[in-house]
Scaffold this motif. Sequence first.
Motif, mmCIF file in Angstrom:
data_model
loop_
_atom_site.group_PDB
_atom_site.id
_atom_site.type_symbol
_atom_site.label_atom_id
_atom_site.label_comp_id
_atom_site.label_asym_id
_atom_site.label_seq_id
_atom_site.Cartn_x
_atom_site.Cartn_y
_atom_site.Cartn_z
ATOM 1 N N ALA A 218 7.181 -5.940 9.543
ATOM 2 C CA ALA A 218 6.763 -4.721 8.845
ATOM 3 C C ALA A 218 6.129 -3.784 9.948
ATOM 4 O O ALA A 218 6.075 -2.495 9.780
ATOM 5 C CB ALA A 218 5.528 -4.966 7.789
ATOM 6 N N ILE A 219 5.684 -4.246 11.022
ATOM 7 C CA ILE A 219 4.903 -3.472 12.161
ATOM 8 C C ILE A 219 5.653 -3.398 13.091
ATOM 9 O O ILE A 219 5.289 -3.545 14.453
ATOM 10 C CB ILE A 219 3.358 -3.739 12.118
ATOM 11 N N GLU B 202 1.501 -10.814 3.161
ATOM 12 C CA GLU B 202 2.578 -10.673 4.241
ATOM 13 C C GLU B 202 2.062 -10.905 5.632
ATOM 14 O O GLU B 202 0.925 -10.595 5.886
ATOM 15 C CB GLU B 202 3.680 -9.785 3.884
ATOM 16 N N SER C 203 12.675 2.743 7.303
ATOM 17 C CA SER C 203 11.722 1.934 6.772
ATOM 18 C C SER C 203 12.012 0.159 7.544
ATOM 19 O O SER C 203 12.839 0.061 7.658
ATOM 20 C CB SER C 203 11.671 1.550 5.333
ATOM 21 N N THR C 204 10.649 -0.409 7.749
ATOM 22 C CA THR C 204 10.786 -1.720 7.879
ATOM 23 C C THR C 204 10.549 -2.629 6.861
ATOM 24 O O THR C 204 10.826 -3.802 6.955
ATOM 25 C CB THR C 204 9.298 -2.078 8.980
ATOM 26 N N ASN D 60 8.871 -1.858 3.390
ATOM 27 C CA ASN D 60 7.798 -1.754 2.379
ATOM 28 C C ASN D 60 8.091 -0.227 1.899
ATOM 29 O O ASN D 60 7.997 0.058 0.710
ATOM 30 C CB ASN D 60 6.573 -2.003 2.720
ATOM 31 N N THR D 61 8.299 0.856 2.817
ATOM 32 C CA THR D 61 8.454 2.183 2.462
ATOM 33 C C THR D 61 9.658 2.397 1.757
ATOM 34 O O THR D 61 9.662 3.003 0.721
ATOM 35 C CB THR D 61 8.535 3.111 3.673
ATOM 36 N N PHE E 226 0.806 -1.450 0.100
ATOM 37 C CA PHE E 226 -0.226 -0.062 0.009
ATOM 38 C C PHE E 226 0.756 1.197 0.154
ATOM 39 O O PHE E 226 0.501 2.453 -0.184
ATOM 40 C CB PHE E 226 -0.968 0.217 1.113
ATOM 41 N N LYS E 227 1.886 1.241 0.452
ATOM 42 C CA LYS E 227 3.007 2.346 0.367
ATOM 43 C C LYS E 227 3.015 3.277 -0.789
ATOM 44 O O LYS E 227 3.372 4.356 -0.892
ATOM 45 C CB LYS E 227 4.256 1.908 0.730
ATOM 46 N N THR F 216 -2.253 -5.463 3.436
ATOM 47 C CA THR F 216 -1.390 -4.163 3.051
ATOM 48 C C THR F 216 -0.082 -4.640 2.106
ATOM 49 O O THR F 216 0.460 -3.739 1.569
ATOM 50 C CB THR F 216 -0.826 -3.510 4.424
ATOM 51 N N GLY G 52 1.241 -0.197 12.523
ATOM 52 C CA GLY G 52 2.246 -0.064 12.765
ATOM 53 C C GLY G 52 2.828 1.280 13.042
ATOM 54 O O GLY G 52 2.940 1.822 14.335
ATOM 55 N N ASN G 53 3.301 2.172 11.982
ATOM 56 C CA ASN G 53 3.472 3.488 12.353
ATOM 57 C C ASN G 53 2.095 4.485 12.440
ATOM 58 O O ASN G 53 2.357 5.657 12.626
ATOM 59 C CB ASN G 53 4.555 4.030 11.104
ATOM 60 N N ALA G 54 1.188 3.872 12.263
ATOM 61 C CA ALA G 54 -0.269 4.444 12.458
ATOM 62 C C ALA G 54 -0.564 5.522 11.361
ATOM 63 O O ALA G 54 -1.552 6.029 11.326
ATOM 64 C CB ALA G 54 -0.518 5.086 13.811
ATOM 65 N N GLY G 55 0.134 5.350 10.383
ATOM 66 C CA GLY G 55 -0.339 6.344 9.175
ATOM 67 C C GLY G 55 -1.337 6.047 8.329
ATOM 68 O O GLY G 55 -2.301 6.825 7.951
ATOM 69 N N ASN G 56 -1.467 4.717 8.100
ATOM 70 C CA ASN G 56 -2.383 4.212 7.297
ATOM 71 C C ASN G 56 -3.749 4.109 7.958
ATOM 72 O O ASN G 56 -4.982 4.456 6.991
ATOM 73 C CB ASN G 56 -2.208 2.787 6.803
HETATM 74 C C1 AN7 Z 1 2.763 -4.464 5.196
HETATM 75 O O1 AN7 Z 1 7.669 0.064 5.651
HETATM 76 O O2 AN7 Z 1 6.361 1.324 8.574
HETATM 77 O O3 AN7 Z 1 0.524 1.763 10.383
HETATM 78 O O4 AN7 Z 1 8.552 1.610 7.029
HETATM 79 O O5 AN7 Z 1 4.712 -2.620 5.644
HETATM 80 O O6 AN7 Z 1 0.590 3.095 8.397
HETATM 81 O O7 AN7 Z 1 2.646 2.104 9.566
HETATM 82 C C2 AN7 Z 1 5.437 -0.390 7.159
HETATM 83 C C3 AN7 Z 1 4.203 -0.686 7.589
HETATM 84 C C4 AN7 Z 1 1.100 -2.586 7.613
HETATM 85 C C5 AN7 Z 1 1.773 -0.683 9.080
HETATM 86 N N1 AN7 Z 1 1.316 -3.555 6.665
HETATM 87 O O8 AN7 Z 1 1.150 0.544 8.291
HETATM 88 C C6 AN7 Z 1 7.584 0.848 6.485
HETATM 89 C C7 AN7 Z 1 6.548 0.690 7.418
HETATM 90 C C8 AN7 Z 1 2.583 -3.588 6.073
HETATM 91 C C9 AN7 Z 1 3.585 -2.607 6.340
HETATM 92 C C10 AN7 Z 1 2.143 -1.248 7.864
HETATM 93 C C11 AN7 Z 1 3.070 -1.596 7.292
HETATM 94 P P1 AN7 Z 1 1.310 1.963 9.179
#
Ligand code: AN7
Length: 356
Positions: A243-244, A290, A87-88, A90-91, A63-64, A322, A190-194
């Motif tokens: 990723a999270i 994933e 980044s973890t 995907n970003t 989704f990035k 995602t 994860g980082n809570a942006g989405n």
């Molecule tokens: C597959 O790539 O933070 O809550 O640095 O790769 O918007 O952060 C990835 C996050 C969910 C969490 N699913 O989304 C990164 C990174 C997948 C992700 C999340 C990530 P956010």
Amino acid sequence: MNMYQGLIRKYRDYLPVEDDRKIVTLNEGRTLFLKLSKLPKLFGLNRVNLYVKFEGLNPTGSFKDRGMTMAVTKANEAGSKAVICASTGNTSASAAAYAAVSGMKAYVLIPNKKIALGKLAQAIVYGAEVIAIDGNFDDALNMVRKLSETEDVTLVNSVNPYRLQGQKTGAFEICDDLGRSPDYLMLPVGNAGNISAYWMGFKEYYQNKVVSNLPKMTGFQAAGAAPIVENRIFENPETVATAIRIGNPASWHLATAARDESGGSIDKVTDEEILAAQKLLSAEEGIFAEPASCASIAGFVKMAQENKIEKDKDIDIVCILTGNGLKDTSVVVNEETEKQIRFFKPDLDELRKLFR
Ligand code: AN7
């Protein structure tokens, strides 16, 4: 010409783009939206329509790309020559690809040995400068924030507001397909942006009277990286869903606002539940996402088992998947699963015994 040309051109009226000639796109978005036939019934939820939006089918497999087309387009408008992110995985893959196509340089900081190999391969092959640090994502994000303040480089993590602008289009696509907002939107956090971006998208469609309802925003963190659920920073986050693996999310307050305004919830799921959900989704429904993505499915299963999903009326639930399962094959191919592979001599008579 009717060719789809990416989400900025599709949702141009909702996005703050100034100069169409500067758009950087890989024709991301318009991802697969699918109704799952078996999962709700397995949990006795016969009146639930359960859909997945498979964001793993974006150009770089997550989704990035929705946010990155916007962030890199705006960097391009501003004449930027380089982008940077922590980044973890995907970003960094997405930033590297969009930087490549726009002719910018990408610097990506990753936690050493803690990102899935497919994602590392992407950053390398798209030509990014890959910097591994002995630290976690939160440490890396702190550093790129500081670097972008003093150096001539644009930060493309989701603290860049254009990222969330792009990502909100996922909500538009769901509403366009369903003709309404779902009752629940389930997704990993994860980082809570989405979760914050989706909530913004649903609210914009609601305010513009495209839809007349709003979903309950329902997020799931990994139990070993659950700062929002437990309301404390995790200094050493750990989870199989790398990723999270994030202990101090940048959009923490936006995410709790989305949760509270929508009447939703943010809960945690264990690594075991995440991996079981991944297997269930693949083996029952034919979709390989994933581990982080499968936190949404694990969350659905958990809520179903805890009787938290209505049984007495028809409801729509959408789980956001995602990222693509192919990015992280090491969680699936291991000593345990290799035992399931049967070895035969290349002998037809021996092989025929399999069918008798
Ligand atoms: C597959 O790539 O933070 O809550 O640095 O790769 O918007 O952060 C990835 C996050 C969910 C969490 N699913 O989304 C990164 C990174 C997948 C992700 C999340 C990530 P956010």
